[in-house]
Scaffold this motif. Structure first.
Motif, PDB file in Angstrom:
ATOM      1  N   GLU A   7      -0.023  -2.496  -4.846  1.00  0.00           N
ATOM      2  CA  GLU A   7      -0.751  -3.578  -4.184  1.00  0.00           C
ATOM      3  C   GLU A   7      -0.343  -4.944  -4.720  1.00  0.00           C
ATOM      4  OE1 GLU A   7      -3.982  -1.551  -6.889  1.00  0.00           O
ATOM      5  OE2 GLU A   7      -2.216  -0.926  -5.716  1.00  0.00           O
ATOM      6  N   ASP A   8       0.096  -4.990  -5.978  1.00  0.00           N
ATOM      7  CA  ASP A   8       0.578  -6.255  -6.531  1.00  0.00           C
ATOM      8  C   ASP A   8       1.922  -6.649  -5.911  1.00  0.00           C
ATOM      9  OD1 ASP A   8      -1.546  -6.662  -8.538  1.00  0.00           O
ATOM     10  OD2 ASP A   8      -0.733  -4.832  -9.404  1.00  0.00           O
ATOM     11  N   ILE A   9       2.745  -5.661  -5.599  1.00  0.00           N
ATOM     12  CA  ILE A   9       4.021  -5.955  -4.939  1.00  0.00           C
ATOM     13  C   ILE A   9       3.769  -6.486  -3.532  1.00  0.00           C
ATOM     14  CG2 ILE A   9       6.185  -4.960  -4.128  1.00  0.00           C
ATOM     15  CD1 ILE A   9       5.905  -5.226  -7.206  1.00  0.00           C
ATOM     16  N   LEU A  10       2.808  -5.905  -2.830  1.00  0.00           N
ATOM     17  CA  LEU A  10       2.458  -6.416  -1.498  1.00  0.00           C
ATOM     18  C   LEU A  10       1.967  -7.854  -1.586  1.00  0.00           C
ATOM     19  CD1 LEU A  10       0.612  -3.265  -0.101  1.00  0.00           C
ATOM     20  CD2 LEU A  10       2.859  -4.118   0.599  1.00  0.00           C
ATOM     21  N   TRP A  11       1.151  -8.148  -2.586  1.00  0.00           N
ATOM     22  CA  TRP A  11       0.695  -9.530  -2.793  1.00  0.00           C
ATOM     23  C   TRP A  11       1.862 -10.451  -3.094  1.00  0.00           C
ATOM     24  CZ3 TRP A  11       1.289 -11.994  -7.588  1.00  0.00           C
ATOM     25  CH2 TRP A  11       0.740 -13.280  -7.670  1.00  0.00           C
ATOM     26  N   LEU A  12       2.741 -10.027  -3.957  1.00  0.00           N
ATOM     27  CA  LEU A  12       3.884 -10.838  -4.340  1.00  0.00           C
ATOM     28  C   LEU A  12       4.744 -11.179  -3.134  1.00  0.00           C
ATOM     29  CD1 LEU A  12       5.774 -12.031  -6.552  1.00  0.00           C
ATOM     30  CD2 LEU A  12       6.822  -9.765  -6.703  1.00  0.00           C
ATOM     31  N   ARG A  13       4.954 -10.204  -2.280  1.00  0.00           N
ATOM     32  CA  ARG A  13       5.780 -10.430  -1.093  1.00  0.00           C
ATOM     33  C   ARG A  13       5.169 -11.513  -0.197  1.00  0.00           C
ATOM     34  NH1 ARG A  13      10.582 -10.859   0.134  1.00  0.00           N
ATOM     35  NH2 ARG A  13       9.524 -12.853   0.117  1.00  0.00           N
ATOM     36  N   GLU A  14       3.854 -11.665  -0.268  1.00  0.00           N
ATOM     37  CA  GLU A  14       3.163 -12.637   0.584  1.00  0.00           C
ATOM     38  C   GLU A  14       3.177 -14.048   0.012  1.00  0.00           C
ATOM     39  OE1 GLU A  14       1.853 -12.167   3.646  1.00  0.00           O
ATOM     40  OE2 GLU A  14       2.765 -10.169   3.547  1.00  0.00           O
ATOM     41  N   VAL A  15       3.399 -14.206  -1.296  1.00  0.00           N
ATOM     42  CA  VAL A  15       3.212 -15.522  -1.908  1.00  0.00           C
ATOM     43  C   VAL A  15       4.525 -16.263  -2.144  1.00  0.00           C
ATOM     44  CG1 VAL A  15       1.060 -14.841  -3.009  1.00  0.00           C
ATOM     45  CG2 VAL A  15       3.209 -14.615  -4.283  1.00  0.00           C
ATOM     46  N   THR A  16       5.662 -15.681  -1.766  1.00  0.00           N
ATOM     47  CA  THR A  16       6.933 -16.375  -1.945  1.00  0.00           C
ATOM     48  C   THR A  16       7.842 -16.136  -0.747  1.00  0.00           C
ATOM     49  OG1 THR A  16       8.854 -16.685  -3.401  1.00  0.00           O
ATOM     50  CG2 THR A  16       7.978 -14.445  -3.201  1.00  0.00           C
ATOM     51  N   ARG A  17       8.671 -17.122  -0.486  1.00  0.00           N
ATOM     52  CA  ARG A  17       9.684 -16.975   0.564  1.00  0.00           C
ATOM     53  C   ARG A  17      11.035 -16.584   0.006  1.00  0.00           C
ATOM     54  NH1 ARG A  17       8.513 -22.087   4.740  1.00  0.00           N
ATOM     55  NH2 ARG A  17       6.364 -21.472   5.287  1.00  0.00           N
ATOM     56  N   LEU A  18      11.140 -16.531  -1.308  1.00  0.00           N
ATOM     57  CA  LEU A  18      12.397 -16.109  -1.905  1.00  0.00           C
ATOM     58  C   LEU A  18      12.634 -14.620  -1.631  1.00  0.00           C
ATOM     59  CD1 LEU A  18      12.280 -17.796  -5.439  1.00  0.00           C
ATOM     60  CD2 LEU A  18      13.652 -18.486  -3.464  1.00  0.00           C
ATOM     61  N   PRO A  19      13.900 -14.195  -1.554  1.00  0.00           N
ATOM     62  CA  PRO A  19      14.169 -12.761  -1.501  1.00  0.00           C
ATOM     63  C   PRO A  19      13.593 -12.086  -2.747  1.00  0.00           C
ATOM     64  CG  PRO A  19      16.156 -14.026  -1.021  1.00  0.00           C
ATOM     65  CD  PRO A  19      15.134 -15.008  -1.507  1.00  0.00           C
ATOM     66  N   VAL A  20      12.969 -10.936  -2.543  1.00  0.00           N
ATOM     67  CA  VAL A  20      12.366 -10.186  -3.648  1.00  0.00           C
ATOM     68  C   VAL A  20      13.069  -8.841  -3.776  1.00  0.00           C
ATOM     69  CG1 VAL A  20      10.276  -9.086  -4.517  1.00  0.00           C
ATOM     70  CG2 VAL A  20      10.122 -11.302  -3.360  1.00  0.00           C
ATOM     71  N   LEU A  21      13.585  -8.574  -4.976  1.00  0.00           N
ATOM     72  CA  LEU A  21      14.219  -7.299  -5.276  1.00  0.00           C
ATOM     73  C   LEU A  21      13.390  -6.583  -6.328  1.00  0.00           C
ATOM     74  CD1 LEU A  21      16.595  -9.658  -4.919  1.00  0.00           C
ATOM     75  CD2 LEU A  21      18.089  -7.704  -5.315  1.00  0.00           C
ATOM     76  N   LEU A  22      13.281  -5.268  -6.199  1.00  0.00           N
ATOM     77  CA  LEU A  22      12.639  -4.469  -7.228  1.00  0.00           C
ATOM     78  C   LEU A  22      13.718  -3.827  -8.080  1.00  0.00           C
ATOM     79  CD1 LEU A  22       9.636  -2.655  -5.497  1.00  0.00           C
ATOM     80  CD2 LEU A  22       9.760  -4.946  -6.504  1.00  0.00           C
ATOM     81  N   LYS A  23      13.650  -4.066  -9.380  1.00  0.00           N
ATOM     82  CA  LYS A  23      14.630  -3.538 -10.325  1.00  0.00           C
ATOM     83  C   LYS A  23      13.995  -2.419 -11.146  1.00  0.00           C
ATOM     84  CE  LYS A  23      17.622  -4.948 -14.180  1.00  0.00           C
ATOM     85  NZ  LYS A  23      17.075  -4.035 -15.211  1.00  0.00           N
ATOM     86  N   GLY A  24      14.661  -1.266 -11.163  1.00  0.00           N
ATOM     87  CA  GLY A  24      14.142  -0.141 -11.900  1.00  0.00           C
ATOM     88  C   GLY A  24      13.798   1.034 -11.010  1.00  0.00           C
ATOM     89  N   ILE A  25      14.303   1.024  -9.789  1.00  0.00           N
ATOM     90  CA  ILE A  25      14.045   2.113  -8.846  1.00  0.00           C
ATOM     91  C   ILE A  25      15.021   3.254  -9.132  1.00  0.00           C
ATOM     92  CG2 ILE A  25      14.022   2.799  -6.419  1.00  0.00           C
ATOM     93  CD1 ILE A  25      11.751   0.908  -7.150  1.00  0.00           C
ATOM     94  N   MET A  26      14.490   4.441  -9.374  1.00  0.00           N
ATOM     95  CA  MET A  26      15.313   5.617  -9.633  1.00  0.00           C
ATOM     96  C   MET A  26      14.935   6.800  -8.745  1.00  0.00           C
ATOM     97  SD  MET A  26      17.634   5.083 -12.023  1.00  0.00           S
ATOM     98  CE  MET A  26      17.997   6.676 -12.752  1.00  0.00           C
ATOM     99  N   SER A  27      13.905   6.643  -7.932  1.00  0.00           N
ATOM    100  CA  SER A  27      13.418   7.718  -7.078  1.00  0.00           C
ATOM    101  C   SER A  27      13.555   7.337  -5.612  1.00  0.00           C
ATOM    102  CB  SER A  27      11.938   7.997  -7.381  1.00  0.00           C
ATOM    103  OG  SER A  27      11.326   8.703  -6.334  1.00  0.00           O
ATOM    104  N   PRO A  28      14.077   8.222  -4.768  1.00  0.00           N
ATOM    105  CA  PRO A  28      14.116   7.952  -3.323  1.00  0.00           C
ATOM    106  C   PRO A  28      12.727   7.691  -2.746  1.00  0.00           C
ATOM    107  CG  PRO A  28      15.531   9.819  -3.856  1.00  0.00           C
ATOM    108  CD  PRO A  28      14.752   9.504  -5.107  1.00  0.00           C
ATOM    109  N   VAL A  29      11.713   8.339  -3.305  1.00  0.00           N
ATOM    110  CA  VAL A  29      10.350   8.112  -2.818  1.00  0.00           C
ATOM    111  C   VAL A  29       9.947   6.665  -3.058  1.00  0.00           C
ATOM    112  CG1 VAL A  29       7.923   8.752  -3.121  1.00  0.00           C
ATOM    113  CG2 VAL A  29       9.705  10.521  -3.172  1.00  0.00           C
ATOM    114  N   ASP A  30      10.207   6.147  -4.256  1.00  0.00           N
ATOM    115  CA  ASP A  30       9.883   4.751  -4.556  1.00  0.00           C
ATOM    116  C   ASP A  30      10.743   3.801  -3.728  1.00  0.00           C
ATOM    117  OD1 ASP A  30       7.888   5.344  -6.356  1.00  0.00           O
ATOM    118  OD2 ASP A  30       9.191   5.238  -8.111  1.00  0.00           O
ATOM    119  N   ALA A  31      11.991   4.157  -3.515  1.00  0.00           N
ATOM    120  CA  ALA A  31      12.872   3.308  -2.717  1.00  0.00           C
ATOM    121  C   ALA A  31      12.341   3.173  -1.293  1.00  0.00           C
ATOM    122  CB  ALA A  31      14.286   3.885  -2.708  1.00  0.00           C
ATOM    123  N   THR A  32      11.917   4.265  -0.703  1.00  0.00           N
ATOM    124  CA  THR A  32      11.357   4.233   0.651  1.00  0.00           C
ATOM    125  C   THR A  32      10.086   3.402   0.688  1.00  0.00           C
ATOM    126  OG1 THR A  32      12.303   6.407   1.155  1.00  0.00           O
ATOM    127  CG2 THR A  32      10.462   5.662   2.514  1.00  0.00           C
TER     128      THR A  32
END
Length: 362
Positions: A217-242
């Protein structure tokens, strides 16, 4: 100004020379890994196991390593990964790294835990910067960091999500590493740090440390408060990637934190194809972890990555040669990639696919 030794012709040479320069506790911090270092070694070994399919007589006229990523034109697919406290390796710290990155036409991702203020780094930088964000316990503090990065001209946010707690850095512990006070995370000054009361004989992990760790839910909030491209670093699971794609994230960085967080995770070279299949081209996928040669980068691109990030080697190069060392290190990687592209018959980065990889069963 330090001179680059004449026998430095590959990234392993920078590592060798840095080992002779850096104090033992600092080496333990820079080169150490989580627990037994199994994932760190696996990162290196996994790229080495992959074999390439050479091709001859290809038309290589007009060949280039250029690409466009998140609307930014880049000369090559090598970025500098976020690393804390560059001042451990060089007196100019992140300023020298940024100068070297700009000279080699590379994007530098500046860490939240940099030893210099992100505004000062940006003011002196001559090339593009991204900002690596550790989400803070309070959203107000996180938003403060985001607004500072936006105002300073950073072009993307890289949110590290794989370290809600620090890995067990046994090598650092044995060496007695302590970060000097003058190199502390100046960008976190004035922010609110939770105070956790830990009784004797207990770890703080389940006693409140995770109460304020970021959640989806914090990532969803973050996506709403900035217009910069947002990348998640540390993804190792296809489930998390999806799930990241479904959350509206702009990019994914396949990373096991250089083996510094959870030991016995798979190598990024092993996780990368699983994640690129799950993402299916919906957003760019980048990766780090054990990239030491241009051929490693070629293999990463063949497995679906758009670009790669370089971590520890930037500190080795910084320690040995300052800004010039960082630029030279990146130039070596770019030259190695160009040679690999020429000898596998790939004129452009988008032509690098899994057919570059030699499959034994073929």
């Amino acid at each position: 100004m330090p001179q680059i030794p004449p026998d430095v012709v590959a990234l392993c040479d920078y590592e060798r020379h840095a080992a002779a320069i850096l104090p033992a506790p600092v080496r333990a911090y820079v080169d150490g890994a989580g627990a037994d270092g199994l994932t760190h070694r696996a990162n290196l070994e996994a790229w080495a196991r992959i074999r390439l399919e050479g091709r001859v007589l290809a038309d290589m006229r007009g060949a280039t390593t250029r690409l466009t990523l998140f609307g930014q034109e880049m000369a090559h697919p090598f970025l500098l990964a976020p690393v804390a406290s560059h001042g451990l390796a060089h007196g100019e710290g992140e300023h020298a790294t940024a100068l070297g990155a700009a000279a080699a036409e590379a994007v530098m991702v500046v860490s939240t835990q940099a030893g210099r203020r992100i505004e000062d780094i940006a003011a002196r930088a001559q090339g593009p910067l991204w900002f690596q964000l550790y989400m803070q316990a309070g959203r107000d503090d996180t938003l403060t960091l985001i607004r500072r990065a936006e105002a300073a001209g950073y072009r993307a946010l890289v949110v590290t999500v794989d370290a809600p707690v620090s890995g067990l850095r046994n090598m650092e512990q044995r060496a007695g590493f302590r970060l000097p006070a003058e190199l502390g995370p100046v960008n976190l000054q004035g922010l609110h740090v939770p105070v956790i009361d830990v009784p004797p004989g207990r770890s703080p992990v389940f006693l409140g440390m995770l109460d304020t760790a970021p959640r989806w839910e914090d990532i969803l909030w973050l996506r709403e408060v900035t217009r910069l491209p947002v990348l998640l670093k540390g993804i190792m699971s296809p489930v998390d990637a999806t799930r990241a794609v479904e959350a509206g994230i702009d990019g994914i960085i396949v990373s096991n934190h250089g083996g510094r967080a959870l030991d016995t995770l798979p190598a990024t070279a092993e996780a990368l194809p699983r994640i690129t299949r799950a993402v299916a081209g919906r957003v760019p996928v980048l990766c780090d972890g054990g990239i030491r040669r241009g051929t490693d980068a070629l293999k990463a691109l063949a497995l679906g990555a758009s670009a790669v990030l370089i971590g520890r080697p930037q500190i080795h190069a910084l320690a040995v040669g300052g800004a010039a060392g960082v630029a030279h290190m990146l130039t070596l990687l770019r030259a190695e990639l160009e040679v690999a592209m020429a000898l596998t018959g790939r004129r452009f980065l988008h032509e690098i696919d899994e057919s570059v990889i030699c499959r034994a069963q073929d």
